[in-house]
Design an enzyme around this catalytic site. Sequence first.
Site, PDB file in Angstrom:
ATOM      1  CE  LYS A  52      -3.458  -2.012   3.121  1.00  0.00           C
ATOM      2  NZ  LYS A  52      -4.026  -1.764   4.665  1.00  0.00           N
ATOM      3  N   GLY A  53       1.658   0.758   0.579  1.00  0.00           N
ATOM      4  CA  GLY A  53       3.234   2.137   0.975  1.00  0.00           C
ATOM      5  C   GLY A  53       2.872   3.559  -0.620  1.00  0.00           C
ATOM      6  CG  ASP A 109       7.000   2.324   0.312  1.00  0.00           C
ATOM      7  OD1 ASP A 109       7.840   1.101  -0.228  1.00  0.00           O
ATOM      8  OD2 ASP A 109       6.208   2.035   1.377  1.00  0.00           O
ATOM      9  CG  ASP A 112      14.629  -1.880   4.716  1.00  0.00           C
ATOM     10  OD1 ASP A 112      15.493  -0.624   4.830  1.00  0.00           O
ATOM     11  OD2 ASP A 112      14.344  -2.795   5.337  1.00  0.00           O
TER      12      ASP A 112
END
Length: 189
Positions: A52-53, A109, A112
């Site tokens: 969803k980010g 989004d 990492d």
Amino acid sequence: MKSRPKHDFSAIDRILLDEETIQRRVTELAARISADYAGANEDGLVLVGVLKGAFIFLADLARRLTVPHHVDFIALSSYNRGAVSTGAVRLIMDTRIPVTGRHVLIVEDIVDTGYTLEYLIRNFRARGTASLRTCVLLSKPERRKVDVPIDYLGFEIPDVWVVGYGLDFADLFRTLPYIAGLKREVYEK
Ligand code: 5GP
């Protein structure tokens, strides 16, 4: 109406990127992407947002593009609250627009460890797209486990858990207009 969960602002350590800084950068990225895809074929560009980010980033970015484009989404398994990445990525919802022979731009989004983007690139390469690039709002280079190509990058940030502008913690904080780092004790407990 049911009461909405309230953001606990005491969980926030500091604002890393304010609204104006984010908006200015999104405008710059949209201008670069528009220039780069100006010659794309009549089917245009397919933006694939990672749910969803990326939903807010994609919405702002797409509205500033000056080239024809389609919008689609994909959903992958994401971190659980406080969990450590194992590198295993699972597809929860696939795109609906056929992407074979199309110019695809993955809109993510944050990168990492890099496992999610690596999975996506492998997955879309196998579909035979005309071209494949990545647009990522945030990157945490210190945390990288696998090298992944980022064609359009918003910002590099330090190794802290960030929320806002689409990014969550336990599904909260997504609608903040800025990006903030949480207090370490909140997400490491
Ligand atoms: P990677 O596979 O690169 O380790 O992680 C990518 C995904 O992890 C992102 O799409 C996002 O869902 C989640 N993630 C990693 N760091 C953060 C962070 O600081 N804040 C939030 N909200 N999500 C993050």
